[in-house]
Design a protein around this motif. Structure first.
Motif, PDB file in Angstrom:
ATOM      1  N   VAL A 138       0.841  -1.210   0.000  1.00 37.39           N
ATOM      2  CA  VAL A 138       0.000   0.000   0.000  1.00 37.39           C
ATOM      3  C   VAL A 138       0.872   1.255   0.000  1.00 37.39           C
ATOM      4  O   VAL A 138       0.605   2.220  -0.708  1.00 37.39           O
ATOM      5  CB  VAL A 138      -0.951  -0.004   1.231  1.00 37.39           C
ATOM      6  CG1 VAL A 138      -1.611   1.353   1.418  1.00 37.39           C
ATOM      7  CG2 VAL A 138      -2.013  -1.090   1.075  1.00 37.39           C
ATOM      8  N   LEU A 139       1.962   1.226   0.789  1.00 35.21           N
ATOM      9  CA  LEU A 139       2.851   2.391   0.865  1.00 35.21           C
ATOM     10  C   LEU A 139       3.621   2.580  -0.443  1.00 35.21           C
ATOM     11  O   LEU A 139       4.078   3.676  -0.756  1.00 35.21           O
ATOM     12  CB  LEU A 139       3.820   2.237   2.044  1.00 35.21           C
ATOM     13  CG  LEU A 139       3.155   2.282   3.428  1.00 35.21           C
ATOM     14  CD1 LEU A 139       4.179   1.994   4.519  1.00 35.21           C
ATOM     15  CD2 LEU A 139       2.479   3.619   3.679  1.00 35.21           C
ATOM     16  N   GLY A 140       3.763   1.508  -1.198  1.00 34.36           N
ATOM     17  CA  GLY A 140       4.316   1.606  -2.546  1.00 34.36           C
ATOM     18  C   GLY A 140       5.802   1.841  -2.627  1.00 34.36           C
ATOM     19  O   GLY A 140       6.290   2.319  -3.657  1.00 34.36           O
ATOM     20  N   ASN A 141       6.528   1.550  -1.558  1.00 32.31           N
ATOM     21  CA  ASN A 141       7.969   1.818  -1.592  1.00 32.31           C
ATOM     22  C   ASN A 141       8.751   0.661  -0.942  1.00 32.31           C
ATOM     23  O   ASN A 141       9.656   0.887  -0.146  1.00 32.31           O
ATOM     24  CB  ASN A 141       8.247   3.140  -0.876  1.00 32.31           C
ATOM     25  CG  ASN A 141       9.661   3.633  -1.122  1.00 32.31           C
ATOM     26  OD1 ASN A 141      10.220   3.401  -2.202  1.00 32.31           O
ATOM     27  ND2 ASN A 141      10.253   4.281  -0.135  1.00 32.31           N
ATOM     28  N   ALA A 142       8.363  -0.569  -1.274  1.00 35.26           N
ATOM     29  CA  ALA A 142       8.996  -1.736  -0.659  1.00 35.26           C
ATOM     30  C   ALA A 142      10.504  -1.745  -0.900  1.00 35.26           C
ATOM     31  O   ALA A 142      10.955  -1.425  -1.995  1.00 35.26           O
ATOM     32  CB  ALA A 142       8.381  -3.013  -1.238  1.00 35.26           C
ATOM     33  N   GLN A 143      11.245  -2.066   0.153  1.00 34.60           N
ATOM     34  CA  GLN A 143      12.712  -2.104   0.070  1.00 34.60           C
ATOM     35  C   GLN A 143      13.184  -3.496   0.499  1.00 34.60           C
ATOM     36  O   GLN A 143      13.727  -3.640   1.599  1.00 34.60           O
ATOM     37  CB  GLN A 143      13.330  -1.078   1.015  1.00 34.60           C
ATOM     38  CG  GLN A 143      12.711   0.294   0.977  1.00 34.60           C
ATOM     39  CD  GLN A 143      13.417   1.214   0.022  1.00 34.60           C
ATOM     40  OE1 GLN A 143      14.648   1.222  -0.044  1.00 34.60           O
ATOM     41  NE2 GLN A 143      12.658   1.971  -0.727  1.00 34.60           N
ATOM     42  N   PRO A 144      12.972  -4.523  -0.337  1.00 31.46           N
ATOM     43  CA  PRO A 144      13.390  -5.866   0.078  1.00 31.46           C
ATOM     44  C   PRO A 144      14.893  -5.937   0.305  1.00 31.46           C
ATOM     45  O   PRO A 144      15.659  -5.194  -0.322  1.00 31.46           O
ATOM     46  CB  PRO A 144      12.963  -6.764  -1.086  1.00 31.46           C
ATOM     47  CG  PRO A 144      12.403  -5.896  -2.135  1.00 31.46           C
ATOM     48  CD  PRO A 144      12.378  -4.474  -1.664  1.00 31.46           C
ATOM     49  N   LEU A 145      15.303  -6.798   1.226  1.00 30.12           N
ATOM     50  CA  LEU A 145      16.730  -6.989   1.504  1.00 30.12           C
ATOM     51  C   LEU A 145      17.435  -7.501   0.254  1.00 30.12           C
ATOM     52  O   LEU A 145      16.853  -8.240  -0.541  1.00 30.12           O
ATOM     53  CB  LEU A 145      16.904  -7.986   2.648  1.00 30.12           C
ATOM     54  CG  LEU A 145      16.377  -7.519   4.010  1.00 30.12           C
ATOM     55  CD1 LEU A 145      16.261  -8.693   4.972  1.00 30.12           C
ATOM     56  CD2 LEU A 145      17.286  -6.444   4.587  1.00 30.12           C
ATOM     57  N   GLY A 146      18.692  -7.139   0.114  1.00 33.18           N
ATOM     58  CA  GLY A 146      19.492  -7.601  -1.014  1.00 33.18           C
ATOM     59  C   GLY A 146      20.007  -9.010  -0.784  1.00 33.18           C
ATOM     60  O   GLY A 146      19.915  -9.560   0.315  1.00 33.18           O
ATOM     61  N   GLU A 147      20.584  -9.558  -1.843  1.00 33.48           N
ATOM     62  CA  GLU A 147      21.047 -10.953  -1.810  1.00 33.48           C
ATOM     63  C   GLU A 147      22.068 -11.196  -0.710  1.00 33.48           C
ATOM     64  O   GLU A 147      22.015 -12.208  -0.016  1.00 33.48           O
ATOM     65  CB  GLU A 147      21.637 -11.316  -3.169  1.00 33.48           C
ATOM     66  CG  GLU A 147      21.679 -12.799  -3.413  1.00 33.48           C
ATOM     67  CD  GLU A 147      21.992 -13.139  -4.867  1.00 33.48           C
ATOM     68  OE1 GLU A 147      22.465 -14.259  -5.108  1.00 33.48           O
ATOM     69  OE2 GLU A 147      21.783 -12.269  -5.738  1.00 33.48           O
ATOM     70  N   LYS A 148      23.005 -10.249  -0.534  1.00 33.85           N
ATOM     71  CA  LYS A 148      24.053 -10.405   0.490  1.00 33.85           C
ATOM     72  C   LYS A 148      23.432 -10.475   1.880  1.00 33.85           C
ATOM     73  O   LYS A 148      23.837 -11.285   2.714  1.00 33.85           O
ATOM     74  CB  LYS A 148      25.032  -9.231   0.423  1.00 33.85           C
ATOM     75  CG  LYS A 148      26.133  -9.453  -0.594  1.00 33.85           C
ATOM     76  CD  LYS A 148      27.311  -8.489  -0.356  1.00 33.85           C
ATOM     77  CE  LYS A 148      28.249  -8.525  -1.561  1.00 33.85           C
ATOM     78  NZ  LYS A 148      28.151  -7.295  -2.389  1.00 33.85           N
ATOM     79  N   GLU A 149      22.483  -9.592   2.133  1.00 36.27           N
ATOM     80  CA  GLU A 149      21.830  -9.562   3.449  1.00 36.27           C
ATOM     81  C   GLU A 149      21.046 -10.858   3.682  1.00 36.27           C
ATOM     82  O   GLU A 149      21.064 -11.410   4.788  1.00 36.27           O
ATOM     83  CB  GLU A 149      20.896  -8.350   3.557  1.00 36.27           C
ATOM     84  CG  GLU A 149      21.593  -7.000   3.416  1.00 36.27           C
ATOM     85  CD  GLU A 149      22.768  -6.849   4.364  1.00 36.27           C
ATOM     86  OE1 GLU A 149      22.679  -7.351   5.492  1.00 36.27           O
ATOM     87  OE2 GLU A 149      23.784  -6.251   3.972  1.00 36.27           O
ATOM     88  N   VAL A 150      20.364 -11.321   2.631  1.00 34.31           N
ATOM     89  CA  VAL A 150      19.585 -12.560   2.757  1.00 34.31           C
ATOM     90  C   VAL A 150      20.526 -13.741   3.024  1.00 34.31           C
ATOM     91  O   VAL A 150      20.237 -14.610   3.851  1.00 34.31           O
ATOM     92  CB  VAL A 150      18.730 -12.801   1.490  1.00 34.31           C
ATOM     93  CG1 VAL A 150      18.093 -14.189   1.513  1.00 34.31           C
ATOM     94  CG2 VAL A 150      17.647 -11.735   1.380  1.00 34.31           C
ATOM     95  N   GLU A 151      21.680 -13.730   2.340  1.00 35.54           N
ATOM     96  CA  GLU A 151      22.689 -14.779   2.559  1.00 35.54           C
ATOM     97  C   GLU A 151      23.100 -14.829   4.034  1.00 35.54           C
ATOM     98  O   GLU A 151      23.184 -15.889   4.634  1.00 35.54           O
ATOM     99  CB  GLU A 151      23.936 -14.459   1.723  1.00 35.54           C
ATOM    100  CG  GLU A 151      24.251 -15.322   0.511  1.00 35.54           C
ATOM    101  CD  GLU A 151      23.367 -16.542   0.296  1.00 35.54           C
ATOM    102  OE1 GLU A 151      23.537 -17.535   1.043  1.00 35.54           O
ATOM    103  OE2 GLU A 151      22.523 -16.526  -0.592  1.00 35.54           O
ATOM    104  N   LYS A 152      23.359 -13.650   4.594  1.00 38.04           N
ATOM    105  CA  LYS A 152      23.789 -13.573   6.000  1.00 38.04           C
ATOM    106  C   LYS A 152      22.700 -14.104   6.925  1.00 38.04           C
ATOM    107  O   LYS A 152      22.984 -14.819   7.887  1.00 38.04           O
ATOM    108  CB  LYS A 152      24.128 -12.120   6.381  1.00 38.04           C
ATOM    109  CG  LYS A 152      25.549 -11.714   5.978  1.00 38.04           C
ATOM    110  CD  LYS A 152      25.910 -10.375   6.595  1.00 38.04           C
ATOM    111  CE  LYS A 152      26.071  -9.344   5.493  1.00 38.04           C
ATOM    112  NZ  LYS A 152      26.251  -7.978   5.986  1.00 38.04           N
TER     113      LYS A 152
END
Ligand SMILES: [Zn+2]
Length: 189
Positions: A138-152
């Motif tokens: 709804v807020l329209g500005n999703a900031q999903p974590l990047g691959e490196k962060e997800v790896e960690k």
């Protein structure tokens, strides 16, 4: 529900105790127990927000919240199958070994774990995360974590649970400019 409402079945789904009818969704439960010897509790429900995603052809695979990545990895969407038929089992089968929570298209959610309590808490987490994903949308500005962060986070998850690293969600780096994952096979319709 009272304890007297409970029905006990064998691994073929045949009732061995209780007076009520065996659930029409017994095939799904038995399939999970067969494919996952580590599982001793399953919760199936139709929580409104997560089921809304499932009815919109949307999975909950985006890494928007670090604790969900650590706790559940990714939450895929299984294609629709009529409840109580092998159609539904066929849709779930490839996903069950790699996930502890699955959205079922136009139906609901199933979660499972080493105990009934852990399966229940995972169901709560899925619905909670679905609310967050909805607000993010709804807020329209999703900031999903990047691959490196997800790896960690997956390393933490692995250390924490000795679990399957293939359960990672789609990283922001893997998302196309429209916010959809570039790789859509399997978890989306
Ligand atoms: Zn159902």
């Amino acid at each position: 529900m009272r304890p007297s409402d409970l029905v006990i079945v064998d691994m073929e789904g045949k009732r061995v105790a209780g007076t009520r009818r065996v659930s029409s969704e017994i095939l799904m439960h038995l399939l999970i127990y067969r494919l996952r010897p580590d599982v001793h509790g399953i919760v199936h429900a139709h929580p409104p927000i997560a089921t809304g995603f499932a009815a919109s052809g949307l999975d909950l695979n985006r890494p928007l919240v670090c604790e969900v990545v650590v706790g559940l990895g990714s939450i895929p969407l299984a294609r629709y199958g009529t409840p109580g038929t092998p159609e539904l089992s066929d849709a779930l089968e490839p996903l069950i070994p790699h996930h502890d929570a699955i959205l079922m298209a136009n139906h609901g959610v199933v979660t499972y774990g080493p105990s009934l309590e852990s399966a229940y808490m995972k169901m709560e987490t899925v619905e909670h995360f679905a609310k967050i994903a909805l607000v993010t949308h709804v807020l329209g500005n999703a900031q999903p974590l990047g691959e490196k962060e997800v790896e960690k986070l997956n390393e933490v998850r692995h250390r924490y649970k000795n679990s399957d690293l293939s359960r990672k969600p789609v990283a922001a780096d893997d998302l196309a400019s429209n916010g959809e994952p570039k790789e859509t096979a399997g978890s989306r319709r």
